[in-house]
Design a protein around this motif. Structure first.
Motif, PDB file in Angstrom:
ATOM      1  N   GLN A   1      21.732  -6.911  18.142  1.00  0.00           N
ATOM      2  CA  GLN A   1      23.233  -7.291  18.048  1.00  0.00           C
ATOM      3  C   GLN A   1      23.243  -8.707  17.176  1.00  0.00           C
ATOM      4  OE1 GLN A   1      24.202  -6.546  22.483  1.00  0.00           O
ATOM      5  NE2 GLN A   1      25.886  -6.033  21.215  1.00  0.00           N
ATOM      6  N   SER A   2      24.136  -9.393  17.383  1.00  0.00           N
ATOM      7  CA  SER A   2      24.504 -10.481  16.471  1.00  0.00           C
ATOM      8  C   SER A   2      23.869 -11.898  16.873  1.00  0.00           C
ATOM      9  CB  SER A   2      25.832 -10.804  16.288  1.00  0.00           C
ATOM     10  OG  SER A   2      26.621  -9.705  15.289  1.00  0.00           O
ATOM     11  N   LEU A   3      23.929 -12.861  16.107  1.00  0.00           N
ATOM     12  CA  LEU A   3      23.277 -14.028  16.529  1.00  0.00           C
ATOM     13  C   LEU A   3      24.399 -15.062  16.260  1.00  0.00           C
ATOM     14  CD1 LEU A   3      19.958 -15.858  15.722  1.00  0.00           C
ATOM     15  CD2 LEU A   3      22.058 -17.056  15.199  1.00  0.00           C
ATOM     16  N   GLY A   4      24.754 -16.130  17.194  1.00  0.00           N
ATOM     17  CA  GLY A   4      25.759 -17.027  17.128  1.00  0.00           C
ATOM     18  C   GLY A   4      25.218 -18.399  17.742  1.00  0.00           C
ATOM     19  N   VAL A   5      25.795 -19.358  16.942  1.00  0.00           N
ATOM     20  CA  VAL A   5      25.704 -21.070  17.416  1.00  0.00           C
ATOM     21  C   VAL A   5      26.818 -21.749  17.287  1.00  0.00           C
ATOM     22  CG1 VAL A   5      24.142 -23.217  17.078  1.00  0.00           C
ATOM     23  CG2 VAL A   5      23.149 -20.632  16.579  1.00  0.00           C
ATOM     24  N   HIS A   6      27.281 -22.326  18.364  1.00  0.00           N
ATOM     25  CA  HIS A   6      28.257 -23.354  18.486  1.00  0.00           C
ATOM     26  C   HIS A   6      28.303 -24.266  19.469  1.00  0.00           C
ATOM     27  CE1 HIS A   6      32.468 -24.780  18.215  1.00  0.00           C
ATOM     28  NE2 HIS A   6      32.732 -23.997  16.867  1.00  0.00           N
ATOM     29  N   PRO A   7      28.571 -25.304  19.330  1.00  0.00           N
ATOM     30  CA  PRO A   7      29.021 -26.104  18.318  1.00  0.00           C
ATOM     31  C   PRO A   7      27.834 -26.204  17.172  1.00  0.00           C
ATOM     32  CG  PRO A   7      28.757 -27.789  19.889  1.00  0.00           C
ATOM     33  CD  PRO A   7      28.325 -26.260  20.503  1.00  0.00           C
ATOM     34  N   GLY A   8      26.643 -26.082  17.533  1.00  0.00           N
ATOM     35  CA  GLY A   8      25.544 -26.191  16.596  1.00  0.00           C
ATOM     36  C   GLY A   8      25.497 -25.360  15.557  1.00  0.00           C
ATOM     37  N   SER A   9      24.902 -25.598  14.300  1.00  0.00           N
ATOM     38  CA  SER A   9      24.783 -24.666  13.027  1.00  0.00           C
ATOM     39  C   SER A   9      23.491 -24.327  12.642  1.00  0.00           C
ATOM     40  CB  SER A   9      25.890 -25.524  12.249  1.00  0.00           C
ATOM     41  OG  SER A   9      25.009 -26.776  11.676  1.00  0.00           O
TER      42      SER A   9
ATOM     43  N   PHE B   1      14.756 -16.798  10.601  1.00  0.00           N
ATOM     44  CA  PHE B   1      15.324 -15.657  10.183  1.00  0.00           C
ATOM     45  C   PHE B   1      15.280 -15.674   8.654  1.00  0.00           C
ATOM     46  CE2 PHE B   1      16.591 -16.634  14.370  1.00  0.00           C
ATOM     47  CZ  PHE B   1      16.393 -15.493  15.227  1.00  0.00           C
ATOM     48  N   PRO B   2      14.414 -14.812   8.103  1.00  0.00           N
ATOM     49  CA  PRO B   2      13.064 -14.257   8.482  1.00  0.00           C
ATOM     50  C   PRO B   2      12.166 -15.306   8.757  1.00  0.00           C
ATOM     51  CG  PRO B   2      13.388 -14.146   6.126  1.00  0.00           C
ATOM     52  CD  PRO B   2      14.593 -14.646   6.527  1.00  0.00           C
ATOM     53  N   PRO B   3      11.039 -14.759   9.526  1.00  0.00           N
ATOM     54  CA  PRO B   3      10.769 -13.379   9.709  1.00  0.00           C
ATOM     55  C   PRO B   3      11.337 -12.576  10.635  1.00  0.00           C
ATOM     56  CG  PRO B   3       9.140 -14.814  10.913  1.00  0.00           C
ATOM     57  CD  PRO B   3      10.211 -15.695   9.932  1.00  0.00           C
ATOM     58  N   GLY B   4      12.392 -13.434  11.505  1.00  0.00           N
ATOM     59  CA  GLY B   4      12.934 -12.456  12.647  1.00  0.00           C
ATOM     60  C   GLY B   4      13.923 -11.731  11.905  1.00  0.00           C
ATOM     61  N   THR B   5      14.489 -10.620  12.504  1.00  0.00           N
ATOM     62  CA  THR B   5      15.370  -9.760  12.188  1.00  0.00           C
ATOM     63  C   THR B   5      16.737  -9.723  12.880  1.00  0.00           C
ATOM     64  OG1 THR B   5      13.918  -8.421  11.071  1.00  0.00           O
ATOM     65  CG2 THR B   5      16.017  -7.568  11.404  1.00  0.00           C
ATOM     66  N   VAL B   6      17.843  -9.881  12.404  1.00  0.00           N
ATOM     67  CA  VAL B   6      19.034  -9.606  13.007  1.00  0.00           C
ATOM     68  C   VAL B   6      19.874  -8.426  12.633  1.00  0.00           C
ATOM     69  CG1 VAL B   6      21.322 -10.837  13.641  1.00  0.00           C
ATOM     70  CG2 VAL B   6      19.026 -12.287  13.405  1.00  0.00           C
ATOM     71  N   ALA B   7      19.897  -7.410  13.600  1.00  0.00           N
ATOM     72  CA  ALA B   7      20.561  -6.087  12.874  1.00  0.00           C
ATOM     73  C   ALA B   7      22.047  -6.353  13.107  1.00  0.00           C
ATOM     74  CB  ALA B   7      20.453  -5.173  14.232  1.00  0.00           C
ATOM     75  N   GLY B   8      22.647  -7.417  13.688  1.00  0.00           N
ATOM     76  CA  GLY B   8      24.158  -7.530  13.619  1.00  0.00           C
ATOM     77  C   GLY B   8      24.581  -8.686  12.534  1.00  0.00           C
ATOM     78  N   GLU B   9      25.425  -9.586  13.088  1.00  0.00           N
ATOM     79  CA  GLU B   9      25.711 -10.685  12.111  1.00  0.00           C
ATOM     80  C   GLU B   9      25.330 -11.923  12.587  1.00  0.00           C
ATOM     81  OE1 GLU B   9      29.874 -10.257  12.106  1.00  0.00           O
ATOM     82  OE2 GLU B   9      29.950  -8.505  10.676  1.00  0.00           O
ATOM     83  N   ILE B  10      25.243 -12.889  11.670  1.00  0.00           N
ATOM     84  CA  ILE B  10      24.714 -14.334  11.834  1.00  0.00           C
ATOM     85  C   ILE B  10      26.273 -15.201  11.892  1.00  0.00           C
ATOM     86  CG2 ILE B  10      23.614 -16.228  11.554  1.00  0.00           C
ATOM     87  CD1 ILE B  10      21.239 -14.353  10.421  1.00  0.00           C
ATOM     88  N   HIS B  11      26.401 -15.884  12.942  1.00  0.00           N
ATOM     89  CA  HIS B  11      27.745 -16.859  12.911  1.00  0.00           C
ATOM     90  C   HIS B  11      27.287 -18.221  13.513  1.00  0.00           C
ATOM     91  CE1 HIS B  11      30.647 -13.473  12.253  1.00  0.00           C
ATOM     92  NE2 HIS B  11      29.838 -12.871  12.980  1.00  0.00           N
ATOM     93  N   LEU B  12      27.161 -18.971  12.377  1.00  0.00           N
ATOM     94  CA  LEU B  12      27.003 -20.522  12.687  1.00  0.00           C
ATOM     95  C   LEU B  12      28.348 -21.230  12.621  1.00  0.00           C
ATOM     96  CD1 LEU B  12      23.913 -20.410  10.585  1.00  0.00           C
ATOM     97  CD2 LEU B  12      23.926 -20.111  13.107  1.00  0.00           C
ATOM     98  N   ALA B  13      28.452 -21.794  13.750  1.00  0.00           N
ATOM     99  CA  ALA B  13      29.620 -22.986  13.968  1.00  0.00           C
ATOM    100  C   ALA B  13      31.085 -22.472  13.368  1.00  0.00           C
ATOM    101  CB  ALA B  13      29.352 -24.248  13.250  1.00  0.00           C
ATOM    102  N   ASP B  14      31.252 -21.223  13.205  1.00  0.00           N
ATOM    103  CA  ASP B  14      32.490 -20.615  12.755  1.00  0.00           C
ATOM    104  C   ASP B  14      33.327 -20.092  13.853  1.00  0.00           C
ATOM    105  OD1 ASP B  14      31.336 -18.240  13.717  1.00  0.00           O
ATOM    106  OD2 ASP B  14      31.244 -17.280  11.968  1.00  0.00           O
ATOM    107  N   ASP B  15      34.597 -19.819  13.826  1.00  0.00           N
ATOM    108  CA  ASP B  15      35.498 -19.220  14.927  1.00  0.00           C
ATOM    109  C   ASP B  15      35.085 -18.094  15.480  1.00  0.00           C
ATOM    110  OD1 ASP B  15      37.288 -21.278  13.788  1.00  0.00           O
ATOM    111  OD2 ASP B  15      38.405 -19.900  12.485  1.00  0.00           O
ATOM    112  N   VAL B  16      34.115 -17.479  14.859  1.00  0.00           N
ATOM    113  CA  VAL B  16      33.620 -16.139  15.646  1.00  0.00           C
ATOM    114  C   VAL B  16      32.844 -16.493  16.795  1.00  0.00           C
ATOM    115  CG1 VAL B  16      32.300 -13.807  15.471  1.00  0.00           C
ATOM    116  CG2 VAL B  16      33.869 -14.413  13.731  1.00  0.00           C
TER     117      VAL B  16
ATOM    118  N   THR C   1      20.171  -3.676  22.948  1.00  0.00           N
ATOM    119  CA  THR C   1      21.361  -3.866  23.601  1.00  0.00           C
ATOM    120  C   THR C   1      21.266  -3.012  24.947  1.00  0.00           C
ATOM    121  OG1 THR C   1      22.440  -3.509  21.611  1.00  0.00           O
ATOM    122  CG2 THR C   1      23.745  -2.907  23.168  1.00  0.00           C
ATOM    123  N   PRO C   2      21.688  -3.653  26.090  1.00  0.00           N
ATOM    124  CA  PRO C   2      21.786  -2.880  27.439  1.00  0.00           C
ATOM    125  C   PRO C   2      22.492  -1.735  27.317  1.00  0.00           C
ATOM    126  CG  PRO C   2      23.183  -4.720  27.342  1.00  0.00           C
ATOM    127  CD  PRO C   2      22.682  -4.701  26.019  1.00  0.00           C
TER     128      PRO C   2
END
Length: 360
Positions: free
Chosen positions: A57-65, A70-85, A227-228
């Motif tokens: 799934q996705s990767l997110g960080v907040h309040p960090g950014s 990534f790569p070499p890691g793979t994120v099948a979802g989206e990457i959200h860094l310090a955004d509203d999501v 994903t569980p």
């Protein structure tokens, strides 16, 4: 009286058990993750990765950014860094963490979870450790919920595992960790880790669930986070009929009537024939009408007036025979003319007679 005393004692014991928090509940509702359920990894400060890690799934960080590796890691979802999501997901994580931490009643457990078989409910542990295998038995309830309230840390030894029997759903397992969680090398872990601070997954550890840290970092090393799966009931509700009504025909007629009606209509047709006769008479009349004379007159009228009327003659028309045959058409006008002449002559004689009478 002794029976009433026994019932009262049993009720009191049950009440004490519930209040003291030593009994597990098998009817827990799932913990709502909100939008945090869309993330394999959430962190407060940063995410770091080494090797070919995979996040379903996705990767997110907040309040960090920061999210490195990534790569070499793979994120099948989206990457959200310090955004509203990412901010919304972190807020939803805080709500879920507080929900899991406040569930009651609960069962107190010793630190070591290895070798235990647990049924659905809420379990409270000071500092949890897993060495070997922990078995979760859902008792054939796919919606069974397991909540672990861990006051400080969660640490697993290398190659430890969590397994299910009787249909438990990985999505309904929650690990509420008061500080940090560490999964040892090669650990096969299951559930949603809701850590107050940080989460570390050592080399080759796998997680069927989510690694969600509120304030600290999430550290990965060649890990897989899937994903569980939420299992669904395999049967149908017993209150709903599974068959089809037996009172309705299930087939369609396969035969065609082979007989024809043996009766004749008793009414009068009300329609008009739509066809025209296709045949014509094949014969011609062979006879002669019998109502008309078949011969020609051979004579002439034989009777004529033999005397002159002495009185006042009454004009009359002599009825002459009408004949058919050849020549009849010329005779009729002649006879008609003679009759007219006779009438005229009679009228003249009558006039002359009246005049002479008046003179004398």
């Amino acid at each position: 009286m002794p029976a009433l005393a026994a019932v009262a004692a049993a009720s009191a014991a049950a009440a004490v058990l519930i209040v003291s928090g030593t009994g597990a509940s098998a009817a827990e509702a799932p913990v709502g993750l909100g939008t945090a359920a869309n993330f394999s990894v959430l962190a407060g400060s940063e995410v770091t990765n080494t090797g070919d890690s995979f996040l379903a799934q996705s990767l997110g960080v907040h309040p960090g950014s920061q999210a490195t590796g990534f790569p070499p890691g793979t994120v099948a979802g989206e990457i959200h860094l310090a955004d509203d999501v990412a901010l919304q997901a972190k807020d939803d994580l805080t709500t879920a963490y507080n929900d899991a931490a406040g569930r009651t009643p609960f069962t107190n457990r010793p630190a070591e979870l290895g070798g235990a078989t647990l049924t659905p409910g809420v379990y409270r542990i000071g500092a949890a450790q897993l060495t070997g295998q922990l078995t979760l038995n859902s008792q054939n309830d796919p919606a069974a919920v397991f909540i672990f309230q861990i006051a400080s840390t969660l640490i697993t030894a290398a190659n430890s595992s969590v397994v299910f029997i009787n249909g438990a759903s990985p999505c309904n397992v929650y690990w509420q960790v008061g500080s940090s969680a560490t999964l040892g090398t090669g650990t096969r872990f299951v559930g949603n880790i809701l850590a107050q601070t940080s989460i570390t997954m050592n080399t080759g550890a796998t997680l069927q669930g989510r690694a969600l840290a509120q304030t600290g970092a999430v550290t990965l090393d060649t890990n897989t986070i899937n994903t569980p799966v939420c299992l669904q009931p395999t049967g149908s509700p017993t209150t709903t009929p599974t068959g089809t009504p037996t009172g309705q025909p299930t087939g369609t007629p396969t035969g065609t009537p082979t007989g024809t009606p043996t009766g004749q209509p008793t009414g009068t047709p009300t329609g008009t024939p739509t066809g025209t006769p296709t045949g014509t008479p094949t014969g011609t009349p062979t006879g002669t009408p019998t109502g008309q004379p078949t011969g020609s007159p051979t004579g002439s009228p034989t009777g004529q007036p033999t005397r002159t009327p002495t009185g006042v003659p009454t004009p009359s028309r002599t009825q002459l025979p009408v004949t058919g045959g050849s020549g009849g058409g010329a005779l009729v006008p002649v006879l008609t003319g003679l009759g007219s002449l006779a009438v005229a002559t009679g009228a003249s004689l009558l006039l002359l007679y009246r005049r002479r009478t008046s003179e004398s």
